[in-house]
Design an enzyme around this catalytic site. Structure first.
Site, PDB file in Angstrom:
ATOM      1  N   GLY A 257       0.978  -1.275  -0.203  1.00  0.00           N
ATOM      2  CA  GLY A 257       0.019   0.185  -0.139  1.00  0.00           C
ATOM      3  C   GLY A 257       1.029   1.168   0.211  1.00  0.00           C
ATOM      4  O   GLY A 257       2.241   1.104  -0.215  1.00  0.00           O
ATOM      5  N   LYS A 258       0.124   2.400   0.104  1.00  0.00           N
ATOM      6  CA  LYS A 258       0.780   3.850  -0.135  1.00  0.00           C
ATOM      7  C   LYS A 258       2.061   3.750   0.934  1.00  0.00           C
ATOM      8  O   LYS A 258       2.965   4.352   0.571  1.00  0.00           O
ATOM      9  CB  LYS A 258      -0.063   4.930   0.322  1.00  0.00           C
ATOM     10  N   ARG A 259       1.854   3.340   2.064  1.00  0.00           N
ATOM     11  CA  ARG A 259       3.054   3.523   3.155  1.00  0.00           C
ATOM     12  C   ARG A 259       4.183   2.771   2.675  1.00  0.00           C
ATOM     13  O   ARG A 259       5.238   2.905   3.352  1.00  0.00           O
ATOM     14  CB  ARG A 259       2.496   3.190   4.539  1.00  0.00           C
ATOM     15  N   HIS A 260       4.220   1.737   1.679  1.00  0.00           N
ATOM     16  CA  HIS A 260       5.327   1.214   1.189  1.00  0.00           C
ATOM     17  C   HIS A 260       5.990   2.009   0.082  1.00  0.00           C
ATOM     18  O   HIS A 260       6.780   1.322  -0.392  1.00  0.00           O
ATOM     19  CB  HIS A 260       5.064  -0.229   0.737  1.00  0.00           C
ATOM     20  N   GLY A 261       5.899   2.934  -0.239  1.00  0.00           N
ATOM     21  CA  GLY A 261       6.229   3.964  -1.260  1.00  0.00           C
ATOM     22  C   GLY A 261       5.339   4.051  -2.466  1.00  0.00           C
ATOM     23  O   GLY A 261       4.119   3.894  -2.240  1.00  0.00           O
TER      24      GLY A 261
END
Ligand code: GLU
Length: 502
Positions: A257-261
């Site tokens: 998801g977003k928090r992984h880049g």
């Protein structure tokens, strides 16, 4: 596994509801690879029947992602082809016909249950801790009752009649036999009250009409596959070969998801990744060539691709590996190719990560070509090219006074080093790396400093950084006049810091 009698026809069938993420693009890539490996056809089809989720930017982003990665398509919305149109909202009538055919053959029925009734049903089931599903009440509605509801303006859907008992199973090309209990599946909607089909019906009608032989898609669609098989059976058609690729997880094994880049292919493009590297990296998300080879050209991947080597265990998306791979691709590029890739990044406005706005555009390609060998080995991302090379293009650099001294040097010693460096800089001829190195080494000896001590303040004076490409190549590329200016400037910075006591 491939069907030997007919050529492979595969499709990428995105719903234009957002920017395609890595998982979508992996699906596109696997389908494309199978088509190219077998001399088959790769088709793009927009599945846009859910108009409430339609996002205009999405169609452009889908094309752009495919184009960037070089996944050219043989038939599609923009190109046409023998089965045009390739946009579901333009094929409405075929789905209505199919749904009505299923009603006439007794496999489906009109249902006038209202959304409020459905809601009440679900609430009751929830309170009773029963699975929430449609109860088949429409099966018992007479044509007259449906007609009455229709006249009253109630929403009428068409639902598939799902047998109450038994199992449905299929042979997944990756997972082998997969079975589902029919009692888990309710009578689901195939045509909505706005006369739009659901995805379940529409993609089957299209896959059949378009001669699709294999459906390669993500694991999340497995649980819908029994519904798809039931529709095939009701329509009296053969299902395609199903290939469900594995999930893609982040390194901590959570959902990507977003928090992984970055989550979309286009974001990787904008962050300075090369299309070839991303292509190579995504190909390995759930497929392997059967040995440990990782860096492979497009042609090699096309040649080695096969469905049997798609695996069902989750693929791990490892950003560091992608960055490493990008660095490998950058190192292996020709200087000219790298210049062509870097230029657009450097020419972007400063606020978007390009060189200072004071550097005039277009950038001197010839000059950049000369600089590339100084940095190529170290670059991992194209965006780093801007940071690594900016001082070559800037009019001047303004290092902080405290950055100028090298190890174990005070301000006085630093100034002495820079003064001597300046004097020598005015006289070196030719202003070339070997000559500069020989003369500056001799100077270090003369003023009784270690070469490293002399070179450190010069490096910072000229580049504004403590880590930079080889010093004498850098000086030579920047040119004598600008080197003189920068060393003079550094001496001034040092002196004014001494005056203000900074
Ligand atoms: N339209 C579906 C999607 O957005 C396609 C699923 C399939 O490949 O059958 O992913």
């Amino acid at each position: 596994m491939t069907n030997s009698t007919s050529p492979v026809r595969v499709r990428y069938a995105p719903s234009p509801t957002g920017i395609p993420h890595i998982g979508n693009i992996r699906t596109a890539l696997f389908n494309w690879l199978l088509a190219r490996n077998t001399d088959g056809q790769f088709i793009v089809r927009f599945e846009d029947t859910d108009r409430t989720r339609y996002d205009e930017r999405s169609e452009r982003a889908i094309f752009e992602s495919l184009e960037w990665l070089g996944l050219e398509w043989d038939e599609g919305p923009d190109k046409g082809g023998p089965y045009a149109p390739y946009i579901q909202s333009e094929r409405k009538q075929t789905y209505i016909d199919a749904a009505e055919r299923l009603v006439n053959s007794g496999h489906a029925y009109y249902d006038d249950t209202t959304p409020e009734q459905l809601h009440a049903l679900r609430e009751r089931q929830r309170a009773a801790k029963q699975p929430q599903r449609y109860d088949g009440r429409g099966r018992h509605r007479s044509p007259e009752e449906i007609e009455e509801s229709r006249k009253a303006g109630l929403p009428i859907t068409i639902r598939l009649k799902v047998p109450d008992h038994g199992t449905v199973s299929f042979e997944d090309a990756v997972r082998g036999k997969v079975s589902f209990e029919l009692k888990e599946i309710d009578d689901f909607v195939i045509l909505k009250s706005d006369q739009m089909p659901t995805y379940h019906l529409a993609h089957i009608v299209d896959d059949k009409a378009m001669g699709i032989t294999h459906v390669i898609r993500a694991e999340e669609w497995i649980s819908s596959t029994p519904r798809h098989l039931l529709i095939h059976e009701a329509l009296g058609i053969e299902p395609p070969i199903y290939v469900h690729a594995s999930l893609i997880l982040s390194k901590d094994r959570s959902k990507l998801g977003k928090r992984h880049g970055a989550t979309s292919a286009l974001e990787y493009r904008d962050r300075g990744y090369l299309a070839d590297a991303v292509f190579n990296f995504i190909a390995l998300l759930g497929w392997s060539p059967g040995d440990d080879t990782e860096v492979m050209s497009r042609d090699e991947i096309v040649r080695r691709f096969s469905i049997d080597r798609i695996n069902d265990s989750p693929a791990i998306f490892d950003n560091e590996k992608l960055e490493w791979m990008n660095g490998v691709y950058i190192r292996n590029m020709s200087v000219d190719a790298l210049v062509a890739e870097l230029l657009p990044f450097m020419e972007r406005p400063e606020a978007e990560g390009g060189l200072l706005d004071t550097v005039s555009r277009p950038i001197d390609r010839h000059y950049l070509t000369r600089l590339i060998p100084l940095v190529q080995e170290r670059l991992k991302l194209l965006t780093e090219g801007v940071e690594t090379l900016d001082f070559f293009f800037a009019d001047n650099v303004n290092p902080a006074a405290e950055d100028l001294p090298g190890r174990k040097m005070d301000a006085e010693m630093t100034e002495r080093a820079l003064n001597a460096a300046l004097e020598l800089c005015r006289t070196v001829a030719p202003f070339e790396p070997e000559r500069l190195e020989a003369e500056y080494r001799a100077l270090a000896e003369k003023i009784e400093m270690k070469p490293g001590q002399l070179f450190s303040p010069i490096r910072v004076a000229i580049t504004g950084k403590s880590f930079a490409p080889p010093l004498f190549d850098t000086m030579s590329a920047i040119g004598q006049d600008r080197c003189i200016d920068r060393i003079e400037n550094a001496i001034l910075i040092l002196r004014s810091a001494a005056v203000t006591g900074a």
